[in-house]
Design an enzyme around this catalytic site. Sequence first.
Site, PDB file in Angstrom:
ATOM      1  N   TRP A 121       0.847  -1.194   0.000  1.00  0.00           N
ATOM      2  CA  TRP A 121       0.000   0.000   0.000  1.00  0.00           C
ATOM      3  C   TRP A 121       0.880   1.240   0.000  1.00  0.00           C
ATOM      4  O   TRP A 121       1.844   1.325   0.744  1.00  0.00           O
ATOM      5  CB  TRP A 121      -0.881  -0.019   1.244  1.00  0.00           C
ATOM      6  N   ASP A 159      -7.645  -3.617 -19.751  1.00  0.00           N
ATOM      7  CA  ASP A 159      -8.672  -3.267 -18.773  1.00  0.00           C
ATOM      8  C   ASP A 159      -8.342  -2.003 -17.996  1.00  0.00           C
ATOM      9  O   ASP A 159      -8.853  -1.802 -16.901  1.00  0.00           O
ATOM     10  CB  ASP A 159      -8.865  -4.440 -17.797  1.00  0.00           C
TER      11      ASP A 159
END
EC number: 2.7.1.-
Length: 409
Positions: A224, A289
């Site tokens: 993160w 995508d």
Amino acid sequence: MKLKQRVVLLAILLVIFIFTKVFLIDNLDTSAAHREDQRAFQRMLAGLRVALDPRLEHTLQSPWEIAAQWVVPREVYPEDTPEMGAVMHAMTTKRIVKADVGYKGTQLKALLILEGGQKVVFKPKRYARDYIVEGEPYAGYDRHNAEVAAFHLDRILGFRRAPLVVGRFVNLRTEIKPVATEQLLGTFMTVGNNTCFYGKCYYCRETEPACAEGDIMEGSVTLWLPDVWPLQKHRHPWGRTYREGKLARWEYDESYCDAVKKTSPYDSGPRLLDIIDTAIFDYLIGNADRHHYESFQDDEGASMLILLDNAKSFGNPALDERSILAPLYQCCIIRVSTWNRLNYLKNGVLKSALKTAMSHDPISPVLSDPHLDVLDQRLLSILATVKQCTDQFGPDVVLVEDRMTLSHL
């Protein structure tokens, strides 16, 4: 010789001198930049193998503090990262102190908190390595191994815009369930002798859980980014409609890039070149995508396009979705540094480099041979596309200098 003739001759000589000087300076600058690109490439090759070693040089800091200090507006990690192995070792071994659902997005994932307070995103294994995802180029579940491979490709290309990713095996019964929130725990089930969970997301279904082998689940963990670097989400200008029979403007308008260049943040700064770098990256991994992307907040287009969420990749090695390259062949510009790096990776170097970079990962082999083999073929397609652009517009228009000095505090 008459005075007038002397003046004309001197003027001619002066013009020749000026043009010669400019030409030499340009050549010297280009040559110096090219040499630096070569040196950077050699440094990358020398540092490809990242042994997962817990030892830290900065013993007064945790691996999480070190990784957080790496982040700057144009890089997630620096070129020289002697402690990357220690950070990745911590990502794959540190005790899980909390597990929660990953609400955002369309695909199954879990948010884990590791010892020391570091957040990571866990994506579970859904397919065997040799499974072929049929259908549309964005079909199927997320591929955890694709996240690992994409991170190492980011290193090889010299972008350094993807958060760190490493493979990890977790015991769902002993490591996850005891620290899971009620929301996540409520999605656990047993299928045969295997522990499974289906999480919460747009496409998460109780009928389509991810299952471990017994209690042991293979997956990937993505580091993160530090909370001091909040993210801003943008719609990708070359995003798909995902509606049958409805085309996006870029799919039928040949002058679409001209319109993009007139809108912020693509009318100035590095963002459009980042889009083109990303198109090259996505074409190599087969990712069709990227409908949105993230940058850092309040950056006014100056920070990088962060290469997050690369799991819809490496699904079908036989499918080369050329439309992924639309930003490149419609805009016909590319960074000189990117162009140089792509040329250095020809003749099998790309496949070899990626295989080497992934060799120390806990879930190695990360990719099947067909997925590795197709990389060199796709690279040639990219180089051919740039050549078509230079043949049409000339290298001075297509090859853009955009080198930024990056500082790490």
